[in-house]
Write an enzyme that holds these catalytic residues in place. Structure first.
Site, mmCIF file in Angstrom:
data_model
loop_
_atom_site.group_PDB
_atom_site.id
_atom_site.type_symbol
_atom_site.label_atom_id
_atom_site.label_comp_id
_atom_site.label_asym_id
_atom_site.label_seq_id
_atom_site.Cartn_x
_atom_site.Cartn_y
_atom_site.Cartn_z
ATOM 1 N N VAL A 1 -11.438 -7.086 -1.348
ATOM 2 C CA VAL A 1 -12.434 -6.636 -0.383
ATOM 3 C C VAL A 1 -11.859 -6.917 1.008
ATOM 4 O O VAL A 1 -11.485 -8.051 1.298
ATOM 5 C CB VAL A 1 -13.763 -7.392 -0.579
ATOM 6 C CG1 VAL A 1 -14.798 -6.923 0.426
ATOM 7 C CG2 VAL A 1 -14.254 -7.223 -2.010
ATOM 8 N N HIS A 2 -11.792 -5.885 1.854
ATOM 9 C CA HIS A 2 -11.083 -6.024 3.130
ATOM 10 C C HIS A 2 -11.978 -6.643 4.181
ATOM 11 O O HIS A 2 -12.379 -6.021 5.163
ATOM 12 C CB HIS A 2 -10.529 -4.674 3.573
ATOM 13 C CG HIS A 2 -9.616 -4.073 2.554
ATOM 14 N ND1 HIS A 2 -9.320 -2.743 2.473
ATOM 15 C CD2 HIS A 2 -8.925 -4.668 1.535
ATOM 16 C CE1 HIS A 2 -8.488 -2.530 1.463
ATOM 17 N NE2 HIS A 2 -8.245 -3.683 0.871
ATOM 18 N N TYR B 1 0.821 -1.222 0.000
ATOM 19 C CA TYR B 1 0.000 0.000 0.000
ATOM 20 C C TYR B 1 0.851 1.266 0.000
ATOM 21 O O TYR B 1 0.414 2.331 0.452
ATOM 22 C CB TYR B 1 -1.017 0.014 1.171
ATOM 23 C CG TYR B 1 -2.133 -0.984 0.965
ATOM 24 C CD1 TYR B 1 -1.903 -2.344 1.133
ATOM 25 C CD2 TYR B 1 -3.393 -0.570 0.563
ATOM 26 C CE1 TYR B 1 -2.903 -3.272 0.912
ATOM 27 C CE2 TYR B 1 -4.410 -1.498 0.346
ATOM 28 C CZ TYR B 1 -4.170 -2.835 0.519
ATOM 29 O OH TYR B 1 -5.159 -3.754 0.294
ATOM 30 N N HIS C 1 -16.397 -2.712 -3.727
ATOM 31 C CA HIS C 1 -15.985 -3.430 -4.942
ATOM 32 C C HIS C 1 -17.073 -4.352 -5.499
ATOM 33 O O HIS C 1 -16.785 -5.311 -6.211
ATOM 34 C CB HIS C 1 -14.692 -4.233 -4.713
ATOM 35 C CG HIS C 1 -13.563 -3.403 -4.194
ATOM 36 N ND1 HIS C 1 -13.153 -2.257 -4.814
ATOM 37 C CD2 HIS C 1 -12.755 -3.562 -3.113
ATOM 38 C CE1 HIS C 1 -12.144 -1.734 -4.126
ATOM 39 N NE2 HIS C 1 -11.883 -2.490 -3.095
HETATM 40 FE FE FE2 Z 1 -7.236 -4.395 -3.904
#
Ligand code: FE2
Ligand code: NAG
Ligand code: NAG
Ligand code: NAG
Ligand code: NAG
Length: 472
Positions: free
Chosen positions: A360-361, A203, A332
């Protein structure tokens, strides 16, 4: 300190930040389960640059960010990668079986890259080949100035009944939660032997100018696992690093320089899609962010790769991709549709056992369903139970700085067996040619607790007696 508003199941309430509150409420819908487990307050911020896990190892030009991945198609090769900061130093890996005095050496390469105003350290990649199966090797890098030693264990020879335990991690990032996920994975008594990583690594691109220093901190943070067991890499959207406004129009630059994968042994022309065989599994890695329409290199490679899978040798067929095809979160939602339209029929026809994705977290597991009968006029566009279909598992819950995906589409679709917004990791434990066990471990639980689990029965080898379908 302060208050944070949580809402679930129609109620809103306040949790005092810092208070550890564990509540488990399960709602049973007509379909699967939406767990409304309430997490204790956690940080969604990256660990500061001076954190212990980012410490540069001592010594002049000491190798750092050491990580390994499979280096050939069958598991007798390992790619060892590391970075030296001061000078190129040596590209050599010395290695020896644990109980042997004979030291082997392999020579690798070194490269660097620039990204905007960042210049990388000296990135070394060295493929060690022709290893013995099922053997513990020690290895040493940084020959010349400061050496460091690590070890890995090669997998057993590829075969249908070889038990093997894979860990599943996705969208990890480098927050305090990410650190908990790695610690939890390492302490899991199931003892994952190889990580199947479903994309979105550091990230760094969430920082101004994609500050690539955060790629280096991520490499140092993950070393404690990735130097000792292979992490099988999948590219996610955070690997694209496409930023023409700062003169960086070439997609995947930091990722492809830092993370080498064995794509040539599987006849792929790109490191973004490839396959490996390991123990009793054939693992296909796909790229959600490269051309995948008909006639594209990825499509051609994937469709011919399926016909090369030998289920007599590797009964378990696993597909990794970053963007899920089945996702009932709002985050998403439907992003995986184009890929699903192109590839789902292949996954069903070839009886892929399980598709792991991230992005998707959160966590979600599907029933075995397919949605491949639609032909634009027949209106048959609802997923239906299909024993030939894979189980789809979203495991993008590594704990990165973007936080959890908590909003779900309602009602829970029938194809969704279990979903929960918590950070965690998965274990895919292959027992033999007919049975594999998947479990999901949320970070807040004790390390042995399975928050969700399912037995997977191999559809090719329904019984030991004879294969149930003819693939090949
Ligand atoms: Fe991603
Ligand atoms: C890169 O540029 C940014 C923005 O101008 C600046 O903040 C940063 O310090 C620079 N880094 C280097 C290594 O020059
Ligand atoms: C590192 O090793 C090189 C080659 O052996 C040597 O020339 C150099 O002096 C060493 N540097 C330091 C700081 O020890
Ligand atoms: C990360 O986790 C490890 C292992 O539990 C621990 O030793 C370390 O102190 C943690 N670091 C941070 C910054 O939380
Ligand atoms: C395969 O593993 C399952 C689960 O451990 C076990 O019940 C089954 O008996 C095993 N099959 C054979 C042939 O060993």
């Amino acid at each position: 300190m302060g208050f944070k508003l949580y809402s679930f199941a129609g109620f809103s309430f306040y949790l005092f930040v810092g208070l550890t509150l564990h509540l488990q409420v399960l709602e049973f819908c007509s379909a699967g389960t939406t767990s409304s487990y309430v997490r204790k307050y956690n940080y969604d911020i990256d660990m500061p640059l001076d954190s212990d896990v980012f410490r540069v190892p001592p010594g002049y030009n000491a190798p750092q960010q050491v990580h390994i991945t499979q280096g050939d198609s069958e598991g007798r090769g390992v790619i060892v990668s590391w970075i030296t900061a001061d000078e190129p130093g040596s590209n050599i890996v010395l290695y020896w079986p644990e109980n042997s005095k004979h030291i082997f050496r392999a020579d690798g390469i070194v490269l660097t890259y620039k990204y905007y105003n960042y210049t990388s350290g000296f990135i070394h990649h060295c493929t060690v080949e022709d290893l013995e199966y099922d053997t513990k090797y020690n290895y040493e890098v940084g020959i010349g100035n400061t050496t460091r030693q690590f070890w890995f264990v090669t997998p057993p020879k590829v075969g249908p009944d070889v038990p093997y335990t894979f860990g599943l991690i996705g969208d990890l990032g480098q927050t305090f939660d990410s650190n908990t996920t790695v610690a939890h994975y390492q302490l899991n008594p199931a003892k994952g032997q190889t990580v199947l990583y479903v994309g979105d690594l550091s990230y760094a691109d969430d920082y101004p100018y994609h500050n690539n220093i955060r790629w280096d901190t991520w490499g140092r943070f993950t070393e404690r696992s990735a130097a000792y067991q292979p992490w099988i890499w999948t590219a996610g959207n955070h690997e694209i690093d496409f930023s023409p406004n700062i003169g960086e129009p070439k997609p995947f630059k930091p990722y492809t320089h830092r993370y080498f994968v064995p794509y040539r042994p599987s006849d792929s022309t790109s490191p973004l899609w490839y396959s490996i065989k390991r123990a009793s599994a054939h693992i296909i890695v796909m790229s959600s962010y490269s051309g995948y329409g008909k006639y594209t290199p990825q499509y051609k490679w994937f469709t011919s790769e399926l016909s090369r899978v030998n289920r007599n040798e590797t009964p378990w067929l696993i597909v990794l991709m970053h963007c899920p095809m089945y996702n009932s979160y709002e985050t998403h939602y439907m992003e995986g549709e184009t890929m699903r339209v192109m590839y789902e029929k292949w996954l069903v026809e070839y009886k892929v056992d399980v598709v792991f994705a991230g992005h998707v977290h959160s966590y979600e597991r599907s029933e075995r369903v397919s949605n491949i009968r639609y032909n634009i006029v027949n209106k048959r566009c609802t997923p239906t139970k299909d024993e030939s279909a894979p189980v789809y598992i979203t495991i993008g819950d590594g704990g990165n700085l973007e936080g959890l995906a908590t909003k779900m589409t309602e009602p829970q679709p029938e194809y969704s067996a279990y979903r929960e917004a918590s950070f965690g990791h998965g274990i895919f434990d292959v027992k033999n040619r007919t049975h594999a066990h998947f479990s999901w471990h949320r970070n807040q639980d004790g390390v042995a607790i399975e928050a969700d689990s399912v037995w997977l029965h191999n559809r090719y080898w329904k019984t030991m007696a004879e294969p149930s379908i003819a693939v090949s």
